[in-house]
Design a protein around this motif. Structure first.
Motif: not given
Length: 543
Positions: A43, A80, A82, A128, A151, A154, A256, A258
């Motif tokens: 990721h 997401p 992840l 998110e 995360d 993000f 990963s 997103r």
């Protein structure tokens, strides 16, 4: 000799030495022991080995257990694709609990319904989706422990929980002993259907089915040793079609993603030598339409698995021309995702690209671990002739069919009437045993007493060079009862008229099947890329 006398049942009972309940937990245990230093998850710049991932899963299970979460409890996640979402597919069942991965496109009211109906004890969420999650927890009326995935790659949203995911893992022990199912029929996950006709239904998976479909994926897709899998498919969708468990069984790598964007997909394929990814036909069409500069530089074999809607042959052909090998599968939330596969025959390689694409656009035959598949009369369950013309409903049965719908016995009984799972999808059965979907039962257009397959009309529309996305539904008509109404998104920058599209369809199919109406614009889609026809049907009625 007595029929009850069987020498093979004498003093040959199951015991701990010769029997274990099937569970995908065993996949990560083996891979972490055999390939501890292989990369399990990627990721951004963060990479973890299988040993590290396994340890994090054990800590998650232990932390849940210390909080009183165990057999019969529900742990929900809205996040997401992840590494934490991947870990939850192992850590939650290792505690004995059931994982409920929630559709990230749902609104707060729908998520609140899921949390309440599933009797969720713990919710793992991510910044998110913080606004929706916070509102949904309040609407559920439940006391829920909320844990935040924070995360580092993000920006946005906020932390709404009692602690972060990493802090929660610190509460757990890495030497925790995973809870294995007492019975492989025990629930492992809960997945809610899209709920386009009222409240969503909670589909319950068991450990046996999850284990077998994970293996079925590997066999049917010829995944081989150490696959590198890109998460273009949402993990909430049938538990990512069971691929978290497939990746663990194959000792592969989970990459990963997103947001599903063409540039990110092509970049990750090149950077990490991704060789497997899944996506609805609409995702493949997006990749087909991407700028040529993005597509350049892929010098290795890439396998694509597609499902979610019958893919037009032209979409498959476009992917094959990119050098990607497409496998078409079919299934439902109720069948762990892919339970039917368009198994390829070497002799078909002799055909031209158009013929091969048409063969690949068929749904196929039962997957390796599915027990039975047929196309039959929905009332009598009598199989239809294998003539490629007679339409019936698709029925399945076997280990790749759900336990049933949570707290919904009447709907469960209805779905399993006659000893088969009723899919609601209409198809023909070809002479070679391959099935081909013609429509959902509710999507067939009946015009002047003639049945028109919306899929057949869409297939023609997708051949038009200026059309990016297309969907066809019934529009009420005083004279004909219903007529085909096409909703179309043109290719960016392309100029095309409704009259031009109708003429193109009339040139390529029977005139009565051609759309009488064409509406231009963006098409409403689910998070898995399926076009939401129920919304288009409403629009068509209002025209």
């Amino acid at each position: 000799m007595s029929l009850t006398h069987n020498i093979y049942n004498q003093s040959l009972e199951q015991n701990h030495a010769n029997y274990a309940a099937l569970t995908p937990i065993s996949f990560i245990e083996r891979t972490a022991a055999v390939y501890p230093n292989r990369i399990a998850t990627i990721h951004g710049d963060t990479q973890r080995t299988w040993a590290q991932t396994y340890q994090r899963c054990l800590r998650l299970a232990s932390a849940l257990s210390k909080r009183g979460v165990g057999v019969g409890d529900t742990v929900s996640i809205i996040a997401p694709n992840l590494p934490e979402h991947f870990e939850a597919h192992f850590g939650v069942p290792m505690s004995g609990a059931v994982l409920n991965s929630i559709n990230t496109r749902l609104d707060a009211e729908a998520v609140g319904f899921v949390l309440q109906h599933a009797e969720t004890k713990v919710l793992i969420t991510e910044r998110e989706f913080s606004a929706v999650a916070a509102k949904a927890v309040k609407m559920s009326g439940r006391q829920i422990l909320v844990i935040d995935i924070d995360d580092p790659y993000f920006e946005g949203g906020e932390l709404i929980g009692q602690m972060t995911y990493d802090a929660f893992l610190e509460e757990g022990d890495a030497d925790f002993t995973a809870v294995k199912p007492a019975d492989e029929w025990d629930a492992i996950t809960l997945n809610y259907t899209s709920g386009t006709t009222g409240d969503p239904k909670g589909v319950v998976y068991h450990h046996r089915g999850a284990y077998l479909n994970a293996v079925s994926n590997i066999v049917s897709w010829h995944m081989g040793e150490q696959p590198v899998y890109l998460w273009t498919l949402p993990m909430f969708h049938c538990n990512g079609w069971c691929f978290p468990w497939s990746i663990a069984a194959a000792g592969g790598t989970s990459v990963s993603l997103r947001h599903v964007r063409a540039n990110d997909i092509f970049d990750l394929i090149k950077e990490h030598k991704v060789n497997h990814f899944c996506g609805a036909p609409i995702v493949l069409n997006m990749l087909n339409g991407a700028d040529d500069s993005l597509k350049a530089g892929i010098n290795h074999s890439v396998k694509v698995m597609t499902a979610g809607a019958a893919p037009p042959a032209s979409v498959i052909q476009g992917m094959e021309e990119l050098g990607f090998s497409v496998t078409h599968v079919y299934g439902l939330t109720e069948t762990y995702g892919p339970s039917v596969v368009c198994a390829w025959h070497d002799e078909w390689n002799e055909y031209d690209e158009g013929q091969k694409a048409r063969l690949k656009s068929r749904q196929g035959v039962k997957a390796p671990m599915q027990e039975d598949l047929m196309v039959a009369d929905p009332e009598t369950l009598a199989p239809v002739p294998q003539d490629g013309e007679t339409i019936g409903e698709i029925f399945m049965r076997g280990n790749l069919v759900m336990k049933g719908y949570l707290k919904n016995p009447s709907t469960t009984d209805e779905a399993f009437a006659g000893g088969w799972f009723h899919s609601g999808d209409l198809a023909v059965w070809h002479e070679d045993g391959y099935i081909e979907i013609k429509d959902r039962s509710k999507d067939v257009i009946i015009s002047g007493g003639e049945n028109i397959s919306s899929i057949e009309v869409e297939d023609v529309l997708y051949r038009h060079p200026k059309i990016q996305d297309a969907a066809v539904v019934a529009r009420p008509d005083e004279k004909w009862g219903e007529t085909p109404c096409a909703f179309v998104t043109p290719v960016e920058g392309a100029a095309v008229t409704a009259e031009e599209i109708i003429a193109f369809c009339r040139d390529n199919m029977a005139h009565f099947k051609a759309p009488k109406t064409v509406v231009m614009g963006e098409l409403p889609k689910t998070s898995t890329g399926k076009i939401q026809k129920f919304l288009l049907r409403d629009r068509a009625k209002e025209l």
